[in-house]
Motif scaffolding. Structure first.
Motif, mmCIF file in Angstrom:
data_model
loop_
_atom_site.group_PDB
_atom_site.id
_atom_site.type_symbol
_atom_site.label_atom_id
_atom_site.label_comp_id
_atom_site.label_asym_id
_atom_site.label_seq_id
_atom_site.Cartn_x
_atom_site.Cartn_y
_atom_site.Cartn_z
ATOM 1 N N ASP A 145 40.852 62.619 37.476
ATOM 2 C CA ASP A 145 40.432 63.148 38.666
ATOM 3 C C ASP A 145 38.812 62.653 39.075
ATOM 4 O O ASP A 145 38.059 62.077 40.234
ATOM 5 C CB ASP A 145 40.531 64.789 39.046
ATOM 6 N N PHE A 146 37.645 62.993 38.721
ATOM 7 C CA PHE A 146 36.143 62.909 38.639
ATOM 8 C C PHE A 146 35.586 61.928 38.945
ATOM 9 O O PHE A 146 35.396 60.692 39.854
ATOM 10 C CB PHE A 146 35.599 64.038 37.402
ATOM 11 N N SER A 147 36.628 60.621 37.428
ATOM 12 C CA SER A 147 35.910 59.669 37.449
ATOM 13 C C SER A 147 36.524 58.800 38.622
ATOM 14 O O SER A 147 35.610 57.453 39.447
ATOM 15 C CB SER A 147 36.260 58.446 36.328
ATOM 16 N N VAL A 148 37.443 58.730 39.458
ATOM 17 C CA VAL A 148 38.734 58.146 40.000
ATOM 18 C C VAL A 148 37.427 58.329 41.552
ATOM 19 O O VAL A 148 37.507 57.526 42.454
ATOM 20 C CB VAL A 148 39.970 58.131 40.385
ATOM 21 N N ARG A 149 37.296 59.808 41.623
ATOM 22 C CA ARG A 149 36.857 60.905 42.965
ATOM 23 C C ARG A 149 35.284 59.840 43.115
ATOM 24 O O ARG A 149 34.757 59.414 44.170
ATOM 25 C CB ARG A 149 36.645 61.735 42.499
ATOM 26 N N PRO A 204 31.771 54.234 41.138
ATOM 27 C CA PRO A 204 32.307 53.256 41.941
ATOM 28 C C PRO A 204 33.184 51.863 41.644
ATOM 29 O O PRO A 204 33.180 51.235 40.060
ATOM 30 C CB PRO A 204 30.848 52.842 42.075
ATOM 31 N N GLY A 205 34.846 52.074 42.059
ATOM 32 C CA GLY A 205 35.288 51.254 41.683
ATOM 33 C C GLY A 205 36.060 51.695 40.772
ATOM 34 O O GLY A 205 37.107 51.225 40.677
ATOM 35 N N VAL A 206 36.060 52.593 40.550
ATOM 36 C CA VAL A 206 37.051 53.112 40.195
ATOM 37 C C VAL A 206 38.752 52.991 40.323
ATOM 38 O O VAL A 206 38.561 54.159 41.786
ATOM 39 C CB VAL A 206 36.358 54.081 39.011
ATOM 40 N N ARG A 207 39.724 53.442 39.707
ATOM 41 C CA ARG A 207 40.694 53.765 40.038
ATOM 42 C C ARG A 207 41.243 54.099 39.346
ATOM 43 O O ARG A 207 42.012 53.509 37.685
ATOM 44 C CB ARG A 207 41.740 51.826 40.605
ATOM 45 N N SER A 208 42.919 54.809 39.868
ATOM 46 C CA SER A 208 43.548 55.652 38.360
ATOM 47 C C SER A 208 44.415 54.443 37.629
ATOM 48 O O SER A 208 45.354 52.990 38.338
ATOM 49 C CB SER A 208 44.576 55.838 38.842
ATOM 50 N N PRO A 209 44.349 54.332 36.470
ATOM 51 C CA PRO A 209 45.017 52.933 36.084
ATOM 52 C C PRO A 209 46.556 52.772 35.557
ATOM 53 O O PRO A 209 47.093 52.254 35.758
ATOM 54 C CB PRO A 209 44.067 52.815 34.522
ATOM 55 N N MET A 210 47.263 54.555 36.247
ATOM 56 C CA MET A 210 48.774 54.472 35.826
ATOM 57 C C MET A 210 48.824 55.510 37.343
ATOM 58 O O MET A 210 48.733 56.029 38.294
ATOM 59 C CB MET A 210 48.969 54.907 34.607
ATOM 60 N N GLN A 270 37.578 48.339 32.019
ATOM 61 C CA GLN A 270 38.046 49.866 33.095
ATOM 62 C C GLN A 270 38.694 50.645 32.398
ATOM 63 O O GLN A 270 37.904 51.864 32.784
ATOM 64 C CB GLN A 270 39.115 48.819 33.843
ATOM 65 N N LEU A 271 39.257 50.802 31.390
ATOM 66 C CA LEU A 271 40.073 51.901 30.642
ATOM 67 C C LEU A 271 38.706 52.321 30.605
ATOM 68 O O LEU A 271 38.308 53.993 30.726
ATOM 69 C CB LEU A 271 40.468 51.904 29.592
ATOM 70 N N TRP A 272 37.590 51.995 29.441
ATOM 71 C CA TRP A 272 36.285 52.423 28.561
ATOM 72 C C TRP A 272 35.345 52.649 29.939
ATOM 73 O O TRP A 272 34.677 54.097 29.414
ATOM 74 C CB TRP A 272 35.419 51.276 27.817
ATOM 75 N N THR A 273 35.454 52.071 31.062
ATOM 76 C CA THR A 273 34.543 52.588 31.941
ATOM 77 C C THR A 273 35.235 53.786 32.101
ATOM 78 O O THR A 273 34.295 54.639 32.930
ATOM 79 C CB THR A 273 34.709 51.572 33.336
ATOM 80 N N ILE A 274 36.704 53.956 32.989
ATOM 81 C CA ILE A 274 36.391 55.456 32.987
ATOM 82 C C ILE A 274 36.108 56.645 32.087
ATOM 83 O O ILE A 274 35.533 57.857 31.565
ATOM 84 C CB ILE A 274 38.496 55.593 33.379
ATOM 85 N N ARG A 275 36.007 56.322 30.891
ATOM 86 C CA ARG A 275 35.876 56.985 30.086
ATOM 87 C C ARG A 275 34.367 57.466 30.094
ATOM 88 O O ARG A 275 33.709 58.757 29.843
ATOM 89 C CB ARG A 275 36.657 56.882 28.605
ATOM 90 N N GLU A 276 34.265 56.677 29.694
ATOM 91 C CA GLU A 276 32.156 56.878 29.579
ATOM 92 C C GLU A 276 31.148 57.683 30.714
ATOM 93 O O GLU A 276 30.570 57.636 29.947
ATOM 94 C CB GLU A 276 31.815 55.061 28.976
ATOM 95 N N ILE A 307 32.953 59.778 32.729
ATOM 96 C CA ILE A 307 32.931 61.782 32.721
ATOM 97 C C ILE A 307 32.053 62.314 32.894
ATOM 98 O O ILE A 307 31.999 63.028 33.260
ATOM 99 C CB ILE A 307 34.135 61.618 31.476
ATOM 100 N N SER A 308 30.430 62.262 32.003
ATOM 101 C CA SER A 308 29.498 63.019 31.772
ATOM 102 C C SER A 308 28.979 62.416 33.451
ATOM 103 O O SER A 308 28.227 63.864 33.858
ATOM 104 C CB SER A 308 28.488 62.493 30.322
ATOM 105 N N GLU A 309 28.379 61.901 33.808
ATOM 106 C CA GLU A 309 27.724 61.317 34.730
ATOM 107 C C GLU A 309 28.547 61.538 36.185
ATOM 108 O O GLU A 309 27.504 62.266 36.787
ATOM 109 C CB GLU A 309 27.777 60.307 35.188
ATOM 110 N N VAL A 310 29.863 61.459 36.203
ATOM 111 C CA VAL A 310 30.548 61.719 37.411
ATOM 112 C C VAL A 310 30.222 63.234 37.763
ATOM 113 O O VAL A 310 30.733 64.170 38.560
ATOM 114 C CB VAL A 310 31.826 61.027 37.728
ATOM 115 N N GLN A 311 30.552 64.280 36.638
ATOM 116 C CA GLN A 311 30.645 65.398 36.736
ATOM 117 C C GLN A 311 29.330 66.021 37.464
ATOM 118 O O GLN A 311 29.234 67.230 38.279
ATOM 119 C CB GLN A 311 30.302 66.157 35.850
ATOM 120 N N LYS A 312 28.202 66.083 37.895
ATOM 121 C CA LYS A 312 26.866 65.589 38.799
ATOM 122 C C LYS A 312 26.867 66.342 40.284
ATOM 123 O O LYS A 312 26.218 67.134 40.816
ATOM 124 C CB LYS A 312 26.153 64.454 38.736
ATOM 125 N N HIS A 313 28.311 65.296 40.376
ATOM 126 C CA HIS A 313 28.782 65.256 41.583
ATOM 127 C C HIS A 313 29.570 66.806 42.393
ATOM 128 O O HIS A 313 30.150 66.490 43.682
ATOM 129 C CB HIS A 313 29.764 64.014 42.013
#
Length: 483
Positions: free
Chosen positions: A273-277, A280-286, A336-342, A344-350
């Motif tokens: 959820d955090f990564s999609v929210r 940039p440009g991240v969408r839920s893959p399923m 794209q999938l690995w971007t979501i994983r990688e 995670i730490s960064e998007v928590q700041k938001h």
């Protein structure tokens, strides 16, 4: 904001103009930094938890220059903090009390790629991504892979025994190192750049320095293991309902194709959820929503592993372990999938303040640990949001906690982060009950030093302190870190 306020562990002398000139003469005036603006990026790490101070940054280019700096430091009782890419997460690379910072970034040469022996000799300042690229150009694989691989360095990876996403198959940085070149606190140099896989000539000094976080010596170069470059890589994102289901999927995969399992990452729904929210440009893959996800990868020397991945997931569906899965069909989809994983730490700041943990427990205990930790955190701070992800394949979780949702998140952040040690203490106590480690891959630094005595065997702590005292009796290298 330095919320940890590390205590002074040794008297740090102010640097006289004469001493600064001696150090500067070693590296050249251009590479002896005293300007406050130029020093600033080296005094704070990415999270902003620690604010260091120093009057001098030295940027040597050779091992000989590192050795001469250490000789002067030893002669003058001057404390030094070695620093690589400044991506550490426990304050180990920060000069807290005015120590001289010794940056290894200019030692950035790949000295050799030896295909016949499947090794690569890199200097400490080589960025991990550059090491990966050098191996790739030689049709080889250097498998260490981290979210910070575009800026972290080989010396720092070894000094902290970095783990990463491929440790389930290839091990940690320690397992990927055959030999080291190390400068000791008195300026003497150990030339241990061996390519040998068998060398039974006494104590294993290499492993003494790997994971020592710059407290025993300064790693200036390393011989690294290379592997055949996979001809096929298959990646899948799997939706499932619990960590136990993820553990069962891991067991199934290892039983049928364990030798090719490269990564097995557990991801809580909130992470996606955090990564999609915020990404940039991240969408839920399923299309469906699942409580937990696994990002898994198989790599092989065979031309295709598609059938293998499909077979594993078909068995998992039949056994009721997973609800949905997406298998990538291109390198772009894999990224794209690995971007979501990688991210995670960064998007928590938001999402406001985040209290982070890098722990490991026995793999079979992961579901019970998560259950116990979640209950403890929400009791301690009602509304706190556990953000759980990590390397399930080797039992290493990044058990992070985001602040409660608040109408005034900035005001709430400071009070939330003030609970860091309180939350950390409770999580680490649970880790201890499961026979785990309070630091799986980030190290001890200053952040966890006070707690190390509680979780490390007393005899082991005594030996660690004896080693520090024997190798660095003046406590010159990275004082106050680890022990």
């Amino acid at each position: 904001m330095d919320i940890f306020s590390p205590e002074l562990v040794r008297p740090i002398r102010s640097l006289s103009p004469e001493l600064i000139a001696r150090f500067a003469a070693v590296v050249g005036e251009k590479h002896a930094v005293i300007d406050e603006t130029d020093l600033a990026p080296f005094l704070v790490e990415d999270r902003g938890l620690y604010q260091g101070r120093s009057a001098l940054l030295l940027r040597p280019e050779t091992t000989a220059e590192v050795a001469e700096i250490c000789r002067i430091a030893h002669e003058t009782d001057t404390a030094i903090v070695p620093q690589g890419g400044n991506t550490g997460l426990v304050g180990g690379q920060t000069a807290h009390h005015g120590e001289v910072i010794l940056s290894l970034r200019r030692l950035d040469k790949v000295r050799e790629v030896d295909v016949a022996s499947s090794t690569m000799t890199c200097e400490a300042g080589v960025v991990l991504a550059a090491a990966q690229a050098a191996a790739f150009e030689a049709d080889r694989l250097f498998p260490l892979s981290l979210g910070a691989e575009g800026s972290c360095t080989i010396g720092g990876n070894l000094a902290t025994n970095a783990g990463g996403t491929a440790a389930v198959r290839y091990g940690t940085a320690r397992d990927l190192c055959l030999g080291l070149e190390v400068v000791l606190p008195d300026g003497s140099t150990i030339n241990g750049l061996s390519k040998l896989k068998k060398d039974n000539t006494g104590y294993d000094l290499r492993n003494l320095f790997v994971g020592s976080e710059g407290t025993l010596g300064i790693i200036t170069a390393a011989v690294l293991k290379l592997f055949p470059k996979p001809r096929s890589v298959q990646t899948a994102l799997v939706g499932l309902e619990s960590p136990q289901a993820a553990l069962d999927l891991l067991t199934l995969t290892q039983a049928t194709n364990g030798s090719n399992l490269t990564s097995f990452e557990l991801i809580a729904r909130i992470c996606l959820d955090f990564s999609v929210r915020h990404g940039p440009g991240v969408r839920s893959p399923m299309p469906g929503v699942h409580a937990w996800y696994v990002l898994m990868e198989l790599s092989s020397m065979q031309d295709s592993e598609t059938d293998t991945m499909e077979s594993i997931l078909a068995d998992a569906i039949e056994q009721g372990l997973i609800g949905d899965a997406v298998i990538t069909s291109s390198e772009a989809q894999r990224k794209q999938l690995w971007t979501i994983r990688e991210m995670i730490s960064e998007v928590q700041k938001h999402e406001g303040g985040s209290i982070k943990h890098d722990i490991s427990v026995p793999i079979g205990a992961v579901p019970d640990f998560i259950r116990a930790a979640n209950a403890a955190v929400t009791r301690l701070i009602p509304g706190a949001r556990p953000v759980v992800f990590g390397h399930l394949g080797d039992g290493n979780l990044h058990y992070n906690v985001s602040q409660p949702v608040d109408p005034d998140p900035k005001a709430a952040k400071e009070s939330f982060l003030a609970r860091w040690y309180d939350v950390q203490h409770h999580i680490h106590q649970i880790v201890g009950k499961f026979g785990g480690s309070i630091s799986a891959e980030h190290g001890i630094g200053i952040m966890k030093r006070a707690e190390l005595d509680q979780f490390k065997d007393p005899a082991a702590m005594k030996l660690m302190r004896a080693l520090k005292g024997a190798i660095d009796p003046l406590n010159i290298l990275n004082p106050g870190k680890v022990v």
